[in-house]
Enzyme design. Sequence first.
Site, PDB file in Angstrom:
ATOM      1  N   ALA A 141     -31.340 -61.721 -12.210  1.00 56.12           N
ATOM      2  CA  ALA A 141     -32.155 -62.204 -11.097  1.00 56.12           C
ATOM      3  C   ALA A 141     -31.269 -63.164 -10.307  1.00 56.12           C
ATOM      4  O   ALA A 141     -30.803 -64.178 -10.843  1.00 56.12           O
ATOM      5  CB  ALA A 141     -33.403 -62.910 -11.600  1.00 56.12           C
ATOM      6  N   THR A 142     -31.017 -62.848  -9.068  1.00 58.34           N
ATOM      7  CA  THR A 142     -29.999 -63.563  -8.297  1.00 58.34           C
ATOM      8  C   THR A 142     -30.282 -65.049  -8.168  1.00 58.34           C
ATOM      9  O   THR A 142     -29.349 -65.867  -8.209  1.00 58.34           O
ATOM     10  CB  THR A 142     -29.853 -62.922  -6.905  1.00 58.34           C
ATOM     11  OG1 THR A 142     -29.541 -61.533  -7.073  1.00 58.34           O
ATOM     12  CG2 THR A 142     -28.750 -63.590  -6.092  1.00 58.34           C
ATOM     13  N   ASP A 143     -31.553 -65.428  -8.030  1.00 62.92           N
ATOM     14  CA  ASP A 143     -31.846 -66.851  -7.827  1.00 62.92           C
ATOM     15  C   ASP A 143     -31.364 -67.693  -9.008  1.00 62.92           C
ATOM     16  O   ASP A 143     -30.813 -68.789  -8.820  1.00 62.92           O
ATOM     17  CB  ASP A 143     -33.332 -67.086  -7.548  1.00 62.92           C
ATOM     18  CG  ASP A 143     -34.275 -66.425  -8.537  1.00 62.92           C
ATOM     19  OD1 ASP A 143     -33.832 -65.611  -9.364  1.00 62.92           O
ATOM     20  OD2 ASP A 143     -35.482 -66.716  -8.476  1.00 62.92           O
ATOM     21  N   GLY A 144     -31.535 -67.196 -10.229  1.00 62.98           N
ATOM     22  CA  GLY A 144     -31.058 -67.935 -11.394  1.00 62.98           C
ATOM     23  C   GLY A 144     -29.550 -68.094 -11.398  1.00 62.98           C
ATOM     24  O   GLY A 144     -29.024 -69.185 -11.651  1.00 62.98           O
ATOM     25  N   ASP A 208     -33.631 -66.945  -1.589  1.00 58.63           N
ATOM     26  CA  ASP A 208     -32.226 -66.864  -2.021  1.00 58.63           C
ATOM     27  C   ASP A 208     -31.255 -67.107  -0.871  1.00 58.63           C
ATOM     28  O   ASP A 208     -30.037 -67.140  -1.087  1.00 58.63           O
ATOM     29  CB  ASP A 208     -31.926 -65.483  -2.616  1.00 58.63           C
ATOM     30  CG  ASP A 208     -32.516 -65.291  -3.999  1.00 58.63           C
ATOM     31  OD1 ASP A 208     -33.067 -66.264  -4.559  1.00 58.63           O
ATOM     32  OD2 ASP A 208     -32.431 -64.166  -4.528  1.00 58.63           O
TER      33      ASP A 208
END
EC number: 3.2.1.-
Length: 387
Positions: A141-144, A208
């Site tokens: 998950a890109t945000d993490g 994001d």
Amino acid sequence: MMFKRHKYQWLIGGLIILVSFAIGFAIYSTSVKESTTGISSETVKSQYKIWEKAYLRGNNTQKFVKTNNGTKAQTLSEAQGYGMLITVMAAQQGFGNQKTFNQLTNYYLSHRISADNPLMAWRQTQTANKMVSTKAEKTSATDGDLDIAYSLILADKKWGSKGKIDYQKLAVDLIQGISKYEINSETSLPKVGDWATGKNQNVVRTSDLISAYFREFASYTKDGSWTKTMQNSQKTLKKLSEQHQTGLMADFVEVSGSNLDVATTKANQIASKHDNQYGFNACRIPWRVAYDYQLNHSQVSKTVGTKLNHFFEKQKKITAIYTLNGKRVENYENTAFSAPVVYSAEVLNNQVLKNRYKKVLTTPIPSGDYYPATIQMLVLLAGGSDK
């Protein structure tokens, strides 16, 4: 002559008293230093201690942020990024410590997707005494990943990379991994994860579009492609802000082509029925754009944030989830929505919102509601941040 000597002694004594007073006042001023949000460091420290006790779990080697209230602990890469960011920002401000940050970093290292892929698996659940990801959960998950990478940069700047953990190497490796697996090569914008292919490869999680991070990645790695990601993020935020009088943006949008053409996603296309509304992902945007303005004085970020503030200024209360035209979807209040707005109001000096919601950030951190509690903690610490 004796009189003159006493006179000078009196003058010197007075100077000593004045200097001592000035030093004492400086020390006092430092001890009660206020952040951008006007909240004292002692209050922020107190909130941090509550958050740390409520949500950090693990052992002396590894720690993670517990995201559920069940007996079997669960966590997310999103939460790990938040935990690392909170800990290093707390350390920057005189509380929080390197040992805890290292424990959180060790957990991240143990849950990377593979030896060749530095992105973090998006979810783990307690099985016996271990935190385990299923095969399906070993995607990103890109945000993490963005928050983890940024926190490693802050750690390198705070403690250096000559100790037990080479923060600089980990940061560079992860940033390169994000570039390889999570950036759309056509638009230069972040995808929602390494799994997003086919019809979902152009989907962007609007929260994001963290311009402040991309500026830092470009500077830190000397990789100019991150400048392009920052510029296109700013262009996309501006377009999305201009689409509706409210300035609200959906949790997810589709952005395609070199012209960054924007289209609306469908409900349930990615995460929930609120994918095409201002929901629990997009609620972070006021914080993200205000943070960029706080650090970099971006006029685009200021314009986007100011428009959102004007929308919320007109609402009787800030509730959870809105349509993009500004209609309430839910009537309950949630700190995940209000705290980013309050922080943005402080940074962008919206006096109405500052006065109306001045107690939102100082309300004691709740112990059983991970997401709003953690967002509240993050914006409290962001208010005391600098480069």
